[in-house]
Motif scaffolding. Sequence first.
Motif, mmCIF file in Angstrom:
data_model
loop_
_atom_site.group_PDB
_atom_site.id
_atom_site.type_symbol
_atom_site.label_atom_id
_atom_site.label_comp_id
_atom_site.label_asym_id
_atom_site.label_seq_id
_atom_site.Cartn_x
_atom_site.Cartn_y
_atom_site.Cartn_z
ATOM 1 N N TYR A 101 1.123 -1.146 0.131
ATOM 2 C CA TYR A 101 0.371 0.077 -0.153
ATOM 3 C C TYR A 101 0.869 1.101 0.276
ATOM 4 O O TYR A 101 1.357 2.485 -0.669
ATOM 5 C CB TYR A 101 -0.888 0.076 1.323
ATOM 6 N N THR A 102 1.781 0.990 1.067
ATOM 7 C CA THR A 102 2.776 2.048 1.209
ATOM 8 C C THR A 102 3.629 2.800 -0.277
ATOM 9 O O THR A 102 3.435 4.416 -0.741
ATOM 10 C CB THR A 102 4.239 2.154 2.303
ATOM 11 N N THR A 105 0.757 4.068 -3.253
ATOM 12 C CA THR A 105 -0.067 5.069 -3.077
ATOM 13 C C THR A 105 0.530 6.421 -2.627
ATOM 14 O O THR A 105 0.417 7.851 -2.486
ATOM 15 C CB THR A 105 -1.037 5.066 -1.967
ATOM 16 N N GLN A 109 -1.258 10.201 -2.375
ATOM 17 C CA GLN A 109 -1.105 9.853 -0.864
ATOM 18 C C GLN A 109 -1.054 11.536 -0.872
ATOM 19 O O GLN A 109 -1.754 12.367 -0.387
ATOM 20 C CB GLN A 109 -1.317 9.524 0.168
ATOM 21 N N LEU A 112 -2.530 14.274 -2.371
ATOM 22 C CA LEU A 112 -3.994 15.088 -1.350
ATOM 23 C C LEU A 112 -4.056 15.245 0.009
ATOM 24 O O LEU A 112 -4.653 16.064 0.659
ATOM 25 C CB LEU A 112 -4.872 12.811 -1.466
ATOM 26 N N SER A 113 -2.942 14.349 0.207
ATOM 27 C CA SER A 113 -2.358 15.311 1.517
ATOM 28 C C SER A 113 -2.044 16.723 1.423
ATOM 29 O O SER A 113 -2.726 17.313 1.920
ATOM 30 C CB SER A 113 -1.603 14.926 2.208
ATOM 31 N N LEU A 137 2.337 8.052 5.983
ATOM 32 C CA LEU A 137 1.926 9.244 4.340
ATOM 33 C C LEU A 137 1.184 10.655 4.468
ATOM 34 O O LEU A 137 1.977 11.456 4.355
ATOM 35 C CB LEU A 137 1.214 8.388 2.749
ATOM 36 N N SER A 138 0.041 10.944 4.663
ATOM 37 C CA SER A 138 0.345 11.816 5.304
ATOM 38 C C SER A 138 0.269 12.143 6.666
ATOM 39 O O SER A 138 0.793 13.977 5.969
ATOM 40 C CB SER A 138 -2.068 11.962 5.982
ATOM 41 N N VAL A 193 -7.121 11.665 5.735
ATOM 42 C CA VAL A 193 -6.717 11.248 4.148
ATOM 43 C C VAL A 193 -6.957 9.634 3.684
ATOM 44 O O VAL A 193 -6.409 9.041 4.338
ATOM 45 C CB VAL A 193 -5.471 11.963 3.152
ATOM 46 N N SER A 194 -8.425 9.882 3.570
ATOM 47 C CA SER A 194 -8.393 8.435 2.501
ATOM 48 C C SER A 194 -9.492 7.991 3.107
ATOM 49 O O SER A 194 -8.910 6.356 3.506
ATOM 50 C CB SER A 194 -7.668 8.051 1.577
ATOM 51 N N THR A 195 -10.172 7.933 4.482
ATOM 52 C CA THR A 195 -10.055 7.174 5.375
ATOM 53 C C THR A 195 -11.795 7.124 5.695
ATOM 54 O O THR A 195 -11.941 6.348 6.228
ATOM 55 C CB THR A 195 -9.516 7.826 6.962
#
Length: 258
Positions: A101-102, A105, A109, A112-113, A137-138, A193-195
Amino acid sequence: LHYKLSTGATVEVGTFPAALHTDVRTVILGLKREARGRGRPVSLSAERVAAVDAALRGGSPFSGIEGLRAAVRGWRSMPSNGADTAEAVGAYYNEARAAAYTERTAGPQAALSRTARALAQGPPGGLVLDLGCGSGLSSETFGPIAGAVVGCDLSEAMLRAARARGAALDLVRCDASRPLPFRAGAFAQAVSVSTLQHLLEPCPDGRPAEERLGVWCAEVARVAGGLGSFQFHPPGPEEAREAAAAAERAGLHAALVV
């Protein structure tokens, strides 16, 4: 192909060529939205729909898309398997998935952050709570506007990845849809972010989306004065409106970034 339900149960859909997996999942998503009567319709070309229908008839227990439609309606009425939410998330996000995932994205991410950071409503330089921080990441992106960042997530594997990156001052394992383990007013603002979209569906322990979303917003109001910025991916306009209404009811002064 297996499909994980919001109750935590997993159902076997069938055996299909790998190239069809995405289209089958897209059809299931569309049928789920149809069954609950909300969310943006999902569309595929007639040729791809026909391919999915043929694959279902040949490699699954369903008689084509119509049979799958009836099954999806049945899945929605299945009781929860009683699984704990943290246990279910922990089982999914193991070390390998957290690393993948890391890697996959990191770029999206970060972008988006940065957008969420630009719209953050709280004062700069204070302590920031990153809800659903994942592998950090965020949290890294919000660092420039924060005196320090505290991240929380349900996945221990994700939190270990965030610790390895040195992404935050502190990292806490907790469920953001339940009362948070922080005192009132502990943070200058909360970010995510994305949660938030994960709260728009029922969870393994059976709590409805409305309840989970309400607790999230109430806790942001309690620990961060309702200030912050939340980027998320609602399934459709109705879910986006639900999130905005919940934020308004809780008195949040936060940006919702869709």
